[in-house]
Design a protein around this motif. Sequence first.
Motif, PDB file in Angstrom:
ATOM      1  N   SER A  56       0.836  -1.200   0.000  1.00 54.02           N
ATOM      2  CA  SER A  56       0.000   0.000   0.000  1.00 54.02           C
ATOM      3  C   SER A  56       0.871   1.250   0.000  1.00 54.02           C
ATOM      4  O   SER A  56       0.614   2.211  -0.744  1.00 54.02           O
ATOM      5  CB  SER A  56      -0.919  -0.002   1.225  1.00 54.02           C
TER       6      SER A  56
ATOM      7  N   ILE B 266      -3.638  -5.202  -4.314  1.00 56.62           N
ATOM      8  CA  ILE B 266      -3.446  -5.168  -2.863  1.00 56.62           C
ATOM      9  C   ILE B 266      -4.406  -6.119  -2.149  1.00 56.62           C
ATOM     10  O   ILE B 266      -3.972  -6.917  -1.304  1.00 56.62           O
ATOM     11  CB  ILE B 266      -3.562  -3.728  -2.340  1.00 56.62           C
TER      12      ILE B 266
ATOM     13  N   TYR C 273      -3.215  -1.268  -8.444  1.00 57.33           N
ATOM     14  CA  TYR C 273      -2.923  -1.437  -7.021  1.00 57.33           C
ATOM     15  C   TYR C 273      -4.177  -1.771  -6.227  1.00 57.33           C
ATOM     16  O   TYR C 273      -4.141  -2.558  -5.281  1.00 57.33           O
ATOM     17  CB  TYR C 273      -2.262  -0.172  -6.457  1.00 57.33           C
TER      18      TYR C 273
END
Length: 446
Positions: free
Chosen positions: A2, A144, A140
Amino acid sequence: MSALGLFSFFYLQKALASSREKTLQKRTVRLVHFVNQQPLSSLPLSRLIYQFSLVSPENDLLGVADLHGHAIYRYQASTRDLPWPSTACEQPCFSMVSVSGHRMRVLQQVITLRGQQYRLTLAGQVDEHYTILRMVRNSYLISIPLLLFVSVAGGLLLAHRTLEPIDRMTRTAQTISIHDLRKRLPVPNTGDEIQRLATTWNELLSRLETAVLRLTQFTSDISHDLRTTLTVMLATAQVSVKRERSVAEYQQAMQTILAECEATTQLLDDLLAASRADACNQNIQLSLVPFSEVLEETCTAFRTRAEVKLQALETDIQQDCWILGNLSLLRRLITILVDNALKYTPEQGQIFVSLASDHAGTTLHVIDSGIGIASHEIEKIFDRFYRVDTSRNRDQGGSGLGLAIAKWIVEVHSGSIAAKSDAVTGSRFSVQFPVLNGQISLSPLQ
């Protein structure tokens, strides 16, 4: 991940914006150079700017106005005029605007064309930049959670595999009781802390099993000794009271009971001494003890017993040997060593006791010509409850506590004890006490 995603997003956003700004600045320089290189009478300024726009079609918006805001050249593909910033913009002023659904990076600056100052507005689309940023952001946002799921699943799997040896050890440990100490924990061949833990616990179980076996044997032996003692005293007393007997017969019965009581008292003394050795906070008073005199007195008391067994008890005691110690414990130490020597030496045997002191300390030797001790048992004789004689002979077997108590006494006095033995020459017990420090303050004998 992150943190890496946030860093990558904002860094890429700044890098793309900086790249577009540099591109707009270069176009401004080319425009100024293009116009100022043309002859003044060749073409009007608006015409020259138009020609430049044809040469540089990558400009989505291009406009030039005088300092009062009157347009010299209108924007290409423009739907509205862009307001001039409140600042002078002698240096490039950048902003972001939306035109017809397209995001554009705008450069506004005062430039000099043909010796006059004008307001330049130059812009270019940055839709592709935001497309790239959205792709990075979405990648992402997708990766993630996926990585989090994979990490949790992998962590659980690894934790299960890591803890499985511990679970096996726990299940095995739950089956081990004081009544069955033969089981051992499974040792995983991992080469890590878990393997060392299992090995250490197995070694502990081995020591515990040995201690329990000795304690069990000791309990059996003590029970046998006490039962024999009580049986002898009871039988002797019962026989004595059945009918009238002579004084000599009563005396003989009392002598038998007295001997059994003395043996039982000695056994209880050993048990009390062993309990004292286990005390965590011992407060043993030490004082200056004339060890040579104590040794001489104790050996003198044993000479009568040696003569009864036709044994020779000889001594070589250096006079004026003093040590820092406890008088009662030191006398008990000597008694244990000499008593063992007499006990395990046959008739016509010899016992030799010597004491010497030098710069290395004070050394006591008790040597006998007795039956000796097997080499594999030498290291065990100082263990509590250990008996070399497994036949539980009350006259020779002892309680299995004597040498353990002797070792404890020596350790209390910061000394060391060792034994050597063989079946031919007998046994030698050596006790080494440290050098007496001259700074010790004298106190009454304890």
